[in-house]
Design a protein around this motif. Structure first.
Motif, PDB file in Angstrom:
ATOM      1  N   ALA A 107      -3.130  -6.090  -6.300  1.00 59.24           N
ATOM      2  CA  ALA A 107      -4.558  -5.389  -6.068  1.00 59.24           C
ATOM      3  C   ALA A 107      -5.490  -5.858  -6.457  1.00 59.24           C
ATOM      4  O   ALA A 107      -6.123  -4.698  -6.230  1.00 59.24           O
ATOM      5  N   LEU A 108      -5.479  -6.876  -6.704  1.00 55.28           N
ATOM      6  CA  LEU A 108      -6.710  -7.928  -7.150  1.00 55.28           C
ATOM      7  C   LEU A 108      -8.155  -8.075  -4.902  1.00 55.28           C
ATOM      8  O   LEU A 108      -8.773  -8.263  -5.184  1.00 55.28           O
ATOM      9  N   LEU A 109      -6.985  -7.472  -3.670  1.00 59.81           N
ATOM     10  CA  LEU A 109      -7.766  -7.708  -2.940  1.00 59.81           C
ATOM     11  C   LEU A 109      -9.198  -6.038  -2.891  1.00 59.81           C
ATOM     12  O   LEU A 109      -9.203  -6.096  -2.516  1.00 59.81           O
ATOM     13  N   LEU A 110      -8.682  -5.413  -4.334  1.00 61.48           N
ATOM     14  CA  LEU A 110      -9.755  -3.880  -3.878  1.00 61.48           C
ATOM     15  C   LEU A 110     -10.284  -4.356  -4.823  1.00 61.48           C
ATOM     16  O   LEU A 110     -10.933  -3.202  -5.549  1.00 61.48           O
ATOM     17  N   ARG A 111     -10.272  -4.932  -6.111  1.00 60.03           N
ATOM     18  CA  ARG A 111     -11.343  -5.452  -7.030  1.00 60.03           C
ATOM     19  C   ARG A 111     -13.109  -5.623  -6.992  1.00 60.03           C
ATOM     20  O   ARG A 111     -13.350  -4.715  -8.030  1.00 60.03           O
ATOM     21  N   ARG A 112     -13.793  -5.677  -5.670  1.00 58.29           N
ATOM     22  CA  ARG A 112     -14.685  -5.514  -5.560  1.00 58.29           C
ATOM     23  C   ARG A 112     -14.987  -3.918  -5.509  1.00 58.29           C
ATOM     24  O   ARG A 112     -15.910  -3.136  -5.700  1.00 58.29           O
ATOM     25  N   ARG A 113     -14.422  -3.083  -4.595  1.00 56.63           N
ATOM     26  CA  ARG A 113     -14.461  -1.458  -4.746  1.00 56.63           C
ATOM     27  C   ARG A 113     -14.103  -0.956  -5.527  1.00 56.63           C
ATOM     28  O   ARG A 113     -14.815   0.185  -5.679  1.00 56.63           O
ATOM     29  N   HIS A 114     -12.894  -0.929  -6.227  1.00 53.86           N
ATOM     30  CA  HIS A 114     -12.699  -0.033  -7.404  1.00 53.86           C
ATOM     31  C   HIS A 114     -12.084  -0.351  -8.116  1.00 53.86           C
ATOM     32  O   HIS A 114     -11.230  -0.976  -8.632  1.00 53.86           O
ATOM     33  N   PRO A 115     -13.271  -1.750  -9.154  1.00 53.81           N
ATOM     34  CA  PRO A 115     -12.830  -2.686 -10.390  1.00 53.81           C
ATOM     35  C   PRO A 115     -12.298  -2.134 -11.713  1.00 53.81           C
ATOM     36  O   PRO A 115     -11.685  -2.235 -11.892  1.00 53.81           O
ATOM     37  N   LEU A 116     -12.962  -0.958 -11.376  1.00 55.52           N
ATOM     38  CA  LEU A 116     -11.702  -0.132 -12.924  1.00 55.52           C
ATOM     39  C   LEU A 116     -10.535   0.287 -12.669  1.00 55.52           C
ATOM     40  O   LEU A 116      -9.643   0.074 -13.761  1.00 55.52           O
ATOM     41  N   LEU A 117      -9.816   0.966 -11.549  1.00 54.67           N
ATOM     42  CA  LEU A 117      -8.701   1.297 -11.043  1.00 54.67           C
ATOM     43  C   LEU A 117      -8.126   0.409 -10.918  1.00 54.67           C
ATOM     44  O   LEU A 117      -6.624  -0.175 -11.325  1.00 54.67           O
ATOM     45  N   THR A 118      -8.923  -1.046 -10.327  1.00 52.58           N
ATOM     46  CA  THR A 118      -8.179  -2.256 -10.259  1.00 52.58           C
ATOM     47  C   THR A 118      -7.471  -2.473 -11.854  1.00 52.58           C
ATOM     48  O   THR A 118      -6.336  -2.973 -12.012  1.00 52.58           O
ATOM     49  N   PHE A 119      -8.486  -2.846 -13.170  1.00 55.39           N
ATOM     50  CA  PHE A 119      -8.246  -3.385 -13.274  1.00 55.39           C
ATOM     51  C   PHE A 119      -6.913  -2.648 -14.904  1.00 55.39           C
ATOM     52  O   PHE A 119      -6.213  -2.969 -15.397  1.00 55.39           O
ATOM     53  N   CYS A 120      -7.395  -1.243 -14.176  1.00 54.67           N
ATOM     54  CA  CYS A 120      -5.718  -0.808 -14.489  1.00 54.67           C
ATOM     55  C   CYS A 120      -4.320  -0.506 -14.026  1.00 54.67           C
ATOM     56  O   CYS A 120      -4.221  -1.058 -15.159  1.00 54.67           O
ATOM     57  N   VAL A 121      -4.339  -0.878 -13.076  1.00 57.00           N
ATOM     58  CA  VAL A 121      -3.230  -1.420 -12.061  1.00 57.00           C
ATOM     59  C   VAL A 121      -2.743  -2.947 -12.603  1.00 57.00           C
ATOM     60  O   VAL A 121      -1.784  -2.941 -13.137  1.00 57.00           O
ATOM     61  N   THR A 122      -3.903  -3.082 -12.982  1.00 55.08           N
ATOM     62  CA  THR A 122      -3.182  -4.965 -13.385  1.00 55.08           C
ATOM     63  C   THR A 122      -3.005  -4.967 -14.971  1.00 55.08           C
ATOM     64  O   THR A 122      -1.988  -6.131 -16.230  1.00 55.08           O
ATOM     65  N   LEU A 123      -3.343  -4.036 -15.452  1.00 55.39           N
ATOM     66  CA  LEU A 123      -3.011  -4.226 -17.385  1.00 55.39           C
ATOM     67  C   LEU A 123      -1.435  -4.043 -17.701  1.00 55.39           C
ATOM     68  O   LEU A 123      -0.715  -4.664 -18.215  1.00 55.39           O
ATOM     69  N   PRO A 124      -0.705  -3.381 -16.428  1.00 57.03           N
ATOM     70  CA  PRO A 124       0.772  -3.262 -16.952  1.00 57.03           C
ATOM     71  C   PRO A 124       1.631  -5.047 -17.197  1.00 57.03           C
ATOM     72  O   PRO A 124       1.952  -4.748 -18.059  1.00 57.03           O
ATOM     73  N   SER A 125       0.885  -5.809 -15.830  1.00 56.61           N
ATOM     74  CA  SER A 125       1.382  -6.508 -15.439  1.00 56.61           C
ATOM     75  C   SER A 125       1.611  -7.244 -17.032  1.00 56.61           C
ATOM     76  O   SER A 125       2.524  -7.973 -17.668  1.00 56.61           O
ATOM     77  N   VAL A 126       0.035  -7.924 -17.501  1.00 54.40           N
ATOM     78  CA  VAL A 126      -0.116  -8.397 -19.439  1.00 54.40           C
ATOM     79  C   VAL A 126       0.983  -7.888 -20.272  1.00 54.40           C
ATOM     80  O   VAL A 126       1.224  -8.778 -20.703  1.00 54.40           O
ATOM     81  N   LEU A 127       1.137  -6.325 -20.143  1.00 51.73           N
ATOM     82  CA  LEU A 127       1.851  -5.563 -21.014  1.00 51.73           C
ATOM     83  C   LEU A 127       3.785  -6.325 -21.233  1.00 51.73           C
ATOM     84  O   LEU A 127       4.401  -6.372 -22.228  1.00 51.73           O
ATOM     85  N   LEU A 128       4.023  -6.401 -19.793  1.00 49.41           N
ATOM     86  CA  LEU A 128       5.479  -6.404 -19.720  1.00 49.41           C
ATOM     87  C   LEU A 128       5.748  -8.231 -18.571  1.00 49.41           C
ATOM     88  O   LEU A 128       7.391  -7.987 -19.101  1.00 49.41           O
ATOM     89  N   SER A 129       4.847  -8.562 -18.532  1.00 46.45           N
ATOM     90  CA  SER A 129       5.319 -10.087 -18.253  1.00 46.45           C
ATOM     91  C   SER A 129       4.153 -11.024 -18.528  1.00 46.45           C
ATOM     92  O   SER A 129       3.089 -10.962 -19.156  1.00 46.45           O
ATOM     93  N   ASP A 130       4.618 -12.101 -18.331  1.00 46.82           N
ATOM     94  CA  ASP A 130       3.916 -13.241 -19.232  1.00 46.82           C
ATOM     95  C   ASP A 130       2.497 -13.729 -17.798  1.00 46.82           C
ATOM     96  O   ASP A 130       1.669 -14.622 -18.442  1.00 46.82           O
ATOM     97  N   ALA A 131       2.352 -13.188 -16.581  1.00 48.43           N
ATOM     98  CA  ALA A 131       1.483 -13.333 -16.009  1.00 48.43           C
ATOM     99  C   ALA A 131      -0.206 -12.508 -16.096  1.00 48.43           C
ATOM    100  O   ALA A 131       0.142 -11.183 -16.275  1.00 48.43           O
ATOM    101  N   VAL A 132      -1.089 -13.833 -16.752  1.00 50.73           N
ATOM    102  CA  VAL A 132      -2.062 -12.497 -16.997  1.00 50.73           C
ATOM    103  C   VAL A 132      -3.412 -13.288 -15.890  1.00 50.73           C
ATOM    104  O   VAL A 132      -4.628 -12.084 -16.240  1.00 50.73           O
ATOM    105  N   PHE A 133      -3.146 -13.809 -15.080  1.00 52.42           N
ATOM    106  CA  PHE A 133      -4.406 -14.327 -14.440  1.00 52.42           C
ATOM    107  C   PHE A 133      -5.289 -13.061 -13.737  1.00 52.42           C
ATOM    108  O   PHE A 133      -6.147 -12.734 -13.873  1.00 52.42           O
ATOM    109  N   ALA A 134      -4.005 -11.724 -12.848  1.00 50.64           N
ATOM    110  CA  ALA A 134      -4.622 -10.998 -12.409  1.00 50.64           C
ATOM    111  C   ALA A 134      -5.455 -10.194 -13.126  1.00 50.64           C
ATOM    112  O   ALA A 134      -6.675  -9.814 -12.636  1.00 50.64           O
TER     113      ALA A 134
END
Length: 366
Positions: A43-70
């Motif tokens: 999803a980081l490929l969309l971070r420049r065009r849709h920064p808010l959407l990218t953040f919302c898409v990456t937030l579940p990975s923090v909640l469900l796993s230990d991969a937080v860099f994205a």
């Protein structure tokens, strides 16, 4: 100046770091968590065009796993493109709570010292990403502001230079009107008086020529004054540029005996026609000044793809008058010819006269 990496390269590096983070926490027995991590990395490929959407898409990975860099990268991008502080604060708190909760945990015990420490650490990490993004945004805004200031300064310098040039032109116009035009008018008046008062035919003809040239000079001066005074205002048409058809009139009114032979085709470039005219004009002027009583021969013809202009005068029969001159005429002819891709040569002849020869191409490029 250091060249910044391309956005595509930076996005590729961010995705690679996120995938490395997922690989570091890879667990084959938890496919849902790993799928969330991989989705967040891509999803980081969309971070420049849709920064808010990218953040919302990456937030579940923090909640469900230990991969937080994205998610941190998405939060940094959001802070570097968005200004509302409330949105950034909520994003940082959302990351902190998601990182501290880490489902499928039973809940968030805020009374536990360990939980509070973990929450503070996660909040600080999210705040660092937000502050870094805000710093980048401020730097970008400052760079744009400096560019605008530089452009405004350049425009101001250009306006100042144009104002100074307009002032100089106006002053030059006043000098031409008050001094040069006045003196040329006196020449015309005295020549007219001499033409009326004398009985000698040669003197009468010379006075008539002086008066006619003075009147023509006055007309050109008035137009030049109008051009100079119109600087910065409404545009003024320039005097029509001379062509080959004007050479006959130039030879007839030059005040010396001339013989003209012109064999040139029609349709030559205007720049070539002007160069030929100026060559003849300058050569005849030099003949009048430096070889009184001489006669001139003007030859214009084409040989191949070249136009030849040759002006030859005989030896003077009278001593030359001490007239002022800047000695730039022949230099200007040579420069004009070279700019058009031609050549210019001049020098004395075997009979004591002088010759000016210019060779120009029939087709001028550039």
């Amino acid at each position: 100046m250091t060249r910044r990496p391309s956005p595509l390269l930076l996005d590729g590096a961010a995705v690679a770091m996120a995938l490395l983070d997922v690989w570091a926490h890879w667990d084959i027995h938890e496919p849902l968590r790993m799928a969330c991590g991989l989705s967040a990395a891509l999803a980081l490929l969309l971070r420049r065009r849709h920064p808010l959407l990218t953040f919302c898409v990456t937030l579940p990975s923090v909640l469900l796993s230990d991969a937080v860099f994205a998610c941190l990268a998405a939060l940094y991008t959001l802070a570097s493109f968005k200004r509302p502080r409330t949105l950034l604060v909520l994003g940082a708190l959302a990351f902190a709570f998601a990182d501290t909760t880490s489902l499928p945990a039973r809940g968030l015990d805020l009374t536990s010292r360990t939980t509070l420490i973990a929450l503070g650490y996660s909040t600080a990490t999210a705040a660092a990403a937000v502050f870094l993004g805000q710093l980048v945004q401020t730097r970008r805004d400052l760079s744009l502001r400096l560019t605008e200031i530089s452009q405004a300064r350049d425009r101001q310098e250009l306006l100042t230079a144009q104002a100074a040039l307009a002032k100089e032109r106006a002053q030059l116009a006043r000098e031409m009107h008050d001094v040069v035009s006045h003196q040329v008018s006196l020449i015309a008046v005295h020549a007219g008086a001499l033409q009326v008062g004398t009985k000698d035919p040669n003197t009468k003809e010379a006075a008539s020529t002086i008066r006619r040239l003075s009147v023509q000079t006055l007309d050109e001066l008035r137009h030049m004054v109008g051009v100079l005074r119109a600087s910065g205002g409404n545009p003024t048409d320039l005097t029509p540029q001379p062509a080959l058809v004007d050479i006959r009139r130039l030879a007839d009114n030059c005040g010396i005996e001339t013989e003209l032979t012109m064999d040139l085709p029609e349709g030559l470039p205007p720049t070539v026609q002007r160069a030929a005219y100026r060559t003849v004009q300058e050569a005849l002027t030099n003949t009048r000044k430096h070889a009184p009583g001489a006669t001139a021969r003007i030859d214009l013809f084409q040989a191949g793809d070249r136009v030849h202009v040759r002006v030859t005068n005989t030896a003077p029969t009278q001593p030359p008058l001490p007239l002022p001159g800047a000695h730039h005429g022949l230099i200007g002819l040579r420069q004009r010819a070279e700019l058009l891709g031609g050549t210019m040569s001049s020098g004395p002849t075997s009979d004591g006269g002088y010759e000016v020869r210019v060779v120009l191409p029939t087709e001028v490029t550039g």
